[in-house]
Design a protein around this motif. Structure first.
Motif, mmCIF file in Angstrom:
data_model
loop_
_atom_site.group_PDB
_atom_site.id
_atom_site.type_symbol
_atom_site.label_atom_id
_atom_site.label_comp_id
_atom_site.label_asym_id
_atom_site.label_seq_id
_atom_site.Cartn_x
_atom_site.Cartn_y
_atom_site.Cartn_z
ATOM 1 N N ILE A 1 0.854 -1.193 0.000
ATOM 2 C CA ILE A 1 0.000 0.000 0.000
ATOM 3 C C ILE A 1 0.886 1.239 0.000
ATOM 4 C CG2 ILE A 1 -1.735 1.305 1.308
ATOM 5 C CD1 ILE A 1 -2.675 -1.432 2.447
ATOM 6 N N LEU A 2 0.516 2.200 -0.815
ATOM 7 C CA LEU A 2 1.268 3.451 -0.892
ATOM 8 C C LEU A 2 0.356 4.602 -0.475
ATOM 9 C CD1 LEU A 2 3.540 5.351 -1.789
ATOM 10 C CD2 LEU A 2 2.800 5.021 -4.153
ATOM 11 N N ILE A 3 0.774 5.319 0.574
ATOM 12 C CA ILE A 3 0.026 6.512 0.987
ATOM 13 C C ILE A 3 0.839 7.727 0.587
ATOM 14 C CG2 ILE A 3 -0.926 7.807 2.935
ATOM 15 C CD1 ILE A 3 -1.428 5.263 4.384
ATOM 16 N N ASN A 4 0.279 8.545 -0.261
ATOM 17 C CA ASN A 4 0.991 9.720 -0.765
ATOM 18 C C ASN A 4 0.187 10.975 -0.444
ATOM 19 O OD1 ASN A 4 2.743 11.405 -2.104
ATOM 20 N ND2 ASN A 4 1.996 10.894 -4.155
ATOM 21 N N ILE A 5 0.652 11.712 0.558
ATOM 22 C CA ILE A 5 -0.106 12.885 1.009
ATOM 23 C C ILE A 5 0.749 14.131 0.860
ATOM 24 C CG2 ILE A 5 -1.220 14.005 3.004
ATOM 25 C CD1 ILE A 5 -2.733 11.503 2.279
ATOM 26 N N PHE A 6 0.191 15.138 0.209
ATOM 27 C CA PHE A 6 0.834 16.437 0.241
ATOM 28 C C PHE A 6 0.001 17.362 1.102
ATOM 29 C CE2 PHE A 6 2.533 20.423 -0.484
ATOM 30 C CZ PHE A 6 3.857 20.213 -0.843
ATOM 31 N N GLY A 7 0.542 17.733 2.230
ATOM 32 C CA GLY A 7 -0.208 18.569 3.156
ATOM 33 C C GLY A 7 -0.207 20.027 2.724
ATOM 34 N N GLY A 8 -1.347 20.502 2.324
ATOM 35 C CA GLY A 8 -1.494 21.931 2.070
ATOM 36 C C GLY A 8 -2.270 22.465 3.249
#
Lengths: 295, 383
Positions: free
Chosen positions: B306-313
């Motif tokens: 599983i890949l979690i890719n989050i860019f926090g804006g």
């Protein structure tokens, strides 16, 4: 310089008393944006953290001299809110609202075109726009942007815009203005409108364009770039692996038949002399190279 | 939301568009009863949301009671390209003189509504578009003006609709436009629109795609939503309010924002992996939402990493990190998970995750690095 907005832009927030409007409106003000008023029907006379609230946009404009409006109202009220802003003479309307019915968007677009040709609508369903250090209207996190130029950014996607800002800022490359046009089928402002403005802006010296599958706006932009742009453009298109016929999150991101594939868009852009990157990181790297090579 | 043919025909009927007399049936006995009631010959039609059902044996003509029973028995339960037939539409068979094509949709480029009409109906319209584009007449409609009868009268001539069918076609197009606008459809399509030997024009098929964003003004759509079929992963995701599209690969993907999610699929593919899904967890990625997302992905046996890719804006990465830990616990996840968090409060998020890192919870600092790691693990575990 920046495009569409600057440090003097006075902004009202339609829906300032709602949770979204309050959160982002106050964030925008904290960033330094001149947020001069809010509009919520029936709540005129109240205030939100010192910002006066009016019943109508016309009243807000008369009292504050605002020229821009940030529309953060629920989908069912959004079309009317946009038209009310246009009728009150607002020049720039930024609508972040997602899930507005397509029929409403089509009517709004046609009304603005026919009755308010001088009004610019950005969105709906867009992150807004930021001119680092000057003005931020919408939901972009101001901290990840870097002032001073020379790069302009235009994008259909919110988080990919952040990714692009981040890649550049980390390398010390600043931005003039970063514009999110939104992922809906009928955007008020399209790639070409923004590219035109960047081409005319002396401080912007290169442009990153982030597109995605669906529609033909990127192909049209490619033609415009080929025929009219002198400044270098780096592009990235998301959705190479998206299967046809499935909506990929954005209402506009769907490949129908042979139309709107990422490959077709990348080919058109490459043929127009655009530097095409295969992922957001590469787009950042290529732009850093472009900027270092500028005279 | 795509409607089944029978729902599309019911939708058309509401707007006065003539369709064949018919009814639905979920069992063989019901099917025979419907056929007996409406009168033979009848057509027994599989209700599946996939093209090519005729070729797959999902549409049969029955001229009597016994044939109706035979066809209904054969078609119910039939697997058509992965879609199992649970429901039939039985309608009176029409005699056909000519087959036309008619549709309304939004033309994004023109930012106007578009009516397409062709005398070459009954076949795949995309094929007509490619081989004989001149055979399709187009009418662009400004949403402020609506459609004028005079324009439709010109259109039927331009589309080479037979003279005896023109008046009927104009009338149907007017009603179809009302159905498209007031019914908040993204697409209404009749293929074929037929002319019978008696000179009547009516809709033999109905394809309707509703604009989900307009559901708030259509409480009557509730029943359509209840009858939706398809990928069990997608149904589960829809129930949880997640934006999910099922795919065939082995890397389960969670990202915030549609663009970043799409881009994550691309990057996984570029580094030699294959995505099991598209999942946009939106702007407010809290622990509950992440747990729901992980649960949906965990239900997919094909997922090996599983890949979690989050860019926090707006989203703060430290909250996402806490959410991920809670979610892993709640779901009882055993599949290896690769996490990339960037943007607002990313350093803090990495501190939070640091004590929990293992060969099952892995952190990467870049999107590409994370994609590469997830693809490697998935490929290794698929062997």
């Amino acid at each position: 310089m920046s495009i569409f907005i600057d440090e003097n832009t006075k902004v009202i927030v339609q829906g300032l008393t709602g949770s979204q409007g309050r959160f982002h409106g106050l964030r925008n003000r904290d960033y330094g944006t001149k947020v001069v008023g809010g509009v919520t029907p029936g709540k005129g006379g109240e205030s939100v953290d010192g910002i006066p609230v009016f019943d109508t946009v016309a009243e807000a404009v008369a009292a504050t001299g605002a020229t821009a409006s940030f529309v953060a109202v629920p989908p069912r009220a959004a079309a009317a809110a946009i038209l009310q802003a246009a009728e009150a003479g607002i020049a720039l309307i930024v609508c972040i609202t997602e899930h507005i019915p397509a029929k409403d968007e089509a009517v709004v677009y046609a009304r603005l075109k026919r009755d308010f040709p001088g009004t610019r609508l950005l969105g709906p369903n867009c992150p807004g726009l930021i001119s680092p250090g000057k003005c931020n209207i919408g939901i972009t996190a101001g901290e990840i942007a870097l002032a001073g130029g020379p790069v302009g950014i235009v994008s259909r996607s919110g988080t990919l815009t952040y990714q692009a800002l981040h890649e550049l800022s980390q390398q010390g490359v600043g931005q003039t203005t970063c514009v999110g046009i939104g992922g809906d089928p009928v955007p008020g402002t399209n790639f070409i409108d923004v590219l035109e403005a960047f081409e005319a802006d002396p401080e912007t010296r290169a442009v990153i364009m982030i597109g995605e599958i669906g529609g033909a706006e990127e192909e049209r932009a490619a033609e415009y770039i080929r025929d009219h742009m002198t400044k270098p453009v780096v592009a990235y298109i998301a959705g190479v692996t998206a299967p046809p016929g499935r909506k990929m999150g954005h209402a506009g991101a769907i490949v129908s038949g042979s139309q709107g594939t990422a490959q077709a868009k990348m080919d058109a852009l490459a043929a127009a002399g655009v530097i095409v990157a295969k992922n957001p990181t590469e787009a950042g790297e290529k732009m850093v190279e472009v900027v270092r090579g500028l005279p | 939301m795509d409607l089944f043919e029978y729902q599309g025909k019911q939708y058309f009927s509401k707007y006065g568009i003539p369709v064949s007399l018919g009814d639905i049936a979920d069992t063989v006995d019901e099917a025979v009863a419907v056929a007996d009631r409406i009168g033979y010959p009848v057509v027994v039609k599989a209700q599946v949301q996939v093209g090519g059902r005729g070729k797959a044996g999902g549409v049969k003509l029955a001229s009597n009671h016994e044939e109706a029973r035979l066809h209904a028995t054969n078609i119910l339960g039939l697997d058509i390209k992965g879609h199992v037939v649970h429901r039939l539409w039985i309608e009176h068979a029409s005699e056909i003189s000519r087959e036309y094509y008619a549709s309304f949709t939004l033309d994004r480029g023109a930012k106007a509504h578009l009516c397409m009409l062709s005398a070459k109906g009954g076949v795949d319209i995309e094929q007509v578009v490619e081989e004989d584009p001149e055979a399709i007449a187009r009418l662009y409609i400004n949403p402020l003006d609506g459609v004028a009868r005079a324009d439709l009268e010109r259109l039927v001539v331009e589309a080479a609709i037979d003279e005896e069918a023109r008046a009927g076609t104009v009338e149907i197009l007017e009603r179809l436009y009302t159905c498209y606008i007031e019914g908040d459809a993204d697409l209404v399509e009749i293929n074929p629109l037929i002319l019978t030997p008696e000179g009547k024009v009516h809709a033999l098929d109905a394809k309707v795609t509703l604009d989900d964003d307009a559901a708030f003004r259509h409480p009557e759509w509730e029943e359509f939503a209840l009858s939706q079929e398809g990928d069990p992963r997608e149904i589960m995701a829809r129930e949880k309010g997640l934006n999910y599209v099922g795919l065939e690969g082995s890397v389960g993907i969670i990202a915030n924002g549609a663009g970043l999610a799409m881009s994550t699929l691309d990057v996984v593919n570029q580094v030699g992996g294959s995505a099991a899904n598209f999942l946009d967890c939106g702007g407010g990625a809290d622990a509950d939402l992440l747990a729901d997302a992980l649960e949906v992905i965990n239900s997919d046996a094909a997922v090996k990493a599983i890949l979690i890719n989050i860019f926090g804006g707006i989203v703060r990465c430290d909250e996402v990190a806490k959410g991920v830990l809670i979610a892993i616990d709640r779901v009882g996840l055993t599949t290896p998970i690769v996490i990339r968090l960037d943007g607002t409060n990313a350093p803090l998020a990495r501190e939070i995750l640091a004590p929990h890192l293992s060969d099952r919870i892995i952190m990467e600092t870049t999107m590409i690095g994370a994609a590469r790691r997830a693809a490697e693990i998935a490929n290794e575990r698929s062997k």
